[in-house]
Design an enzyme around this catalytic site. Sequence first.
Site, PDB file in Angstrom:
ATOM      1  N   ASP A 102      89.455  23.019  77.756  1.00  0.00           N
ATOM      2  CA  ASP A 102      90.083  21.773  78.216  1.00  0.00           C
ATOM      3  C   ASP A 102      91.590  21.995  78.295  1.00  0.00           C
ATOM      4  O   ASP A 102      92.101  23.066  77.962  1.00  0.00           O
ATOM      5  CB  ASP A 102      89.710  20.577  77.335  1.00  0.00           C
ATOM      6  N   ASP A 160      82.485  17.832  70.331  1.00  0.00           N
ATOM      7  CA  ASP A 160      83.339  18.809  69.663  1.00  0.00           C
ATOM      8  C   ASP A 160      84.214  18.084  68.658  1.00  0.00           C
ATOM      9  O   ASP A 160      84.507  16.903  68.813  1.00  0.00           O
ATOM     10  CB  ASP A 160      84.219  19.560  70.671  1.00  0.00           C
ATOM     11  N   CYS A 196      75.118  26.851  47.183  1.00  0.00           N
ATOM     12  CA  CYS A 196      75.342  26.931  48.629  1.00  0.00           C
ATOM     13  C   CYS A 196      75.102  28.359  49.107  1.00  0.00           C
ATOM     14  O   CYS A 196      75.573  29.316  48.486  1.00  0.00           O
ATOM     15  CB  CYS A 196      76.763  26.481  48.980  1.00  0.00           C
TER      16      CYS A 196
END
Length: 444
Positions: free
Chosen positions: A85, A249, A399
């Site tokens: 972009d 996003d 984790c």
Amino acid sequence: DGIRDLRMSRGLGDVYKRQGINAEYGILKELPYDGMLVSLAGVGTMQKRGKYYEQELTEDFYFYGAREFLRLNKPKFADVKLMGDCGAFDYHNEFEPPFTVDELIEFYDRGGFDYGISLDHIVFPYARDDVAKESLSHEEIEECERRIAITLRNAKEFYTKAKNYRFEAYGVAHGYDKGSFIRSVKELQEMGYRKITIGGMIKSKTDELLELLECLSEVRGPDTEFHLLGICRFENIPAYVKAGVTSADSTSPLMQGLKGGKYYTLGENEQKFQESLVVRVRQCDHDNAQKHIDKHRDELRAHITTLNENDEFDIDLSNTALSVNECIKKLELDCLEKLQNFDETGLDLEATVKALIAYEKVTNESYLPSNYTPTKAGPLKRNEEKYRAFLDQRAWRSCRCGICEGGLMNILFRSNQSNRRRGIHNLAIVTQHKNRICLLYTSD
């Protein structure tokens, strides 16, 4: 190496010059995203300096293309999509976009992007109803309309020229109320766009966003897909799908880890990730800490003496021959040693929290006696409770993202390195969350 706060010698030191992607490619079990968005405003052109890239890196980007520059040119990354972009947020204060449609197309073409978003000029005010719209001045609405006109004019030129290139074109819909957004979407579809980004809603509340998407879905063509610029909020995936949103996003998970000290967790059966405040231990040798010490040296000397007398830390700093710098360094090392011990054993939680709060009191200007007020007692106490809860939960031990397996010292709120790692961990958790919600939605 989080314990010694040194890079490990793996020949990847230069990766940090290229977006800090060492952890993403070399440590994580899976990539923490499905694609990457790169902005022209950040990279720049061959003639115009980008916000984040030195000229040498800009030249490398254009010469090698985005995939090789970002090290996504291996077969295992073939499914990773690249979207570009213009980076309108970075020039939102300017009267006109600083780039041309041709410069943007060159960026997408030479970068080898899969998707390219048209040149827009961001619109920030948003009124969810007529009552809110009345608070916008005539001048504000005129400016919004001017920016919408610029965006649509550029979109028309971009769509025509982009037909000759391999990337798929996205148009940008901006608006300051539902009516102006609907008008933008209609005009973009009339131009031929079937992929449209919804811009300028990053500051909106979730209910405002969902209301807008519901309205836009009524004018969306059956083959038109929406992309949300700068917004994830994946708990809303069912509503997104219903409205025609197929992608989004966001830098929020990364930046909340990098700058906000946030650490994300996602339980085995949870449908929403949780945020914790990770432990903060400022670097004693950092310039900011040294400036703090130089500015308050005499007060810190007396403050440390008082804390020592009140038994607010477990090491002995009664030796008057110790300098202020030496005292603070010893307090820092006491924190790090206790944290490392707690990470390995799970023992001495209260002693660890005690050391952290003592160090916070000498390294945070707000808690020096000359600045301390009763109103600041609340935030300090809340931070203490959050530190205790984070450590007691020991979520990093279970984790399996790849980063957390390196231990607590790798994710402390401390150095640029550990802050980046924590931010990338957050990205991994958000992607797991997205995948879980998508799976639940499709199974239902």
